[in-house]
Design a protein around this motif. Sequence first.
Motif: not given
Length: 248
Positions: A211-237
Amino acid sequence: MPGSAETFLVLGGTAEANRLVAALRAARPDARIVLSLAGRTTTPVLPADCAIRVGGFGGSDGLAAYLTQESVTCLLDATHPFAAGISRNAARAAEVAGTRRIALVRPPWVAEAGDRWTSVACLAGARDALPANARPFLALGRQHLSPFAARPDLRPVVRMIEEPEPPLAFPAEIVLARPSADVADEAALLARLAVTHLVCRNSGGSASFAKIAAARELGLPVIMIDRPPEPAPPVVRTVEEMIAAIAP
């Protein structure tokens, strides 16, 4: 029942959690694996070869008690990046129970050339960032829609897996479907519905990126809500990093 074999509790509800269960089963064929789901979706996509637990634990104390009672060897937090409360409870419960814990947090999306993002801190900020009479596609999940009831000028579109119960608190066009992984399909949907803005949380990952790539393709504005802080470590990706982290 608990026994001498390893027991892994996977806090799930994400595509990564399902992949993690499969990878964990391959890496630890004799382990007991329990996948915990919040239960918001009545027909979730489930992995094979694991026990399923649905519903909350009763906060960090309830989760700590479960970890002890079930002799959980390792708590693997693979919840949604915005499930900050669950991740906090997991960290506290693991500390109380003396159980090893690792969090899997997929990388966030990063704006690229052609993206028209407006970053906001919360749902109310996303609501207020929309111009008058906009027709936003609210890719948020039904539990995150209530702030938009304060904008009767909007003509929103909401995609859901199931009919909302109770009904939404504001008029909206509802599309009953799972997100498509095909950018062309998502672009066609946004164009057909005459969407003017995409509103979503920065969940990251590939499962819902189309959906993000589709919005880019169509030139649509995206209202993006930032993430909350990450959990305490250890963290993997990644799932692969998680499997490596729990290697004997």
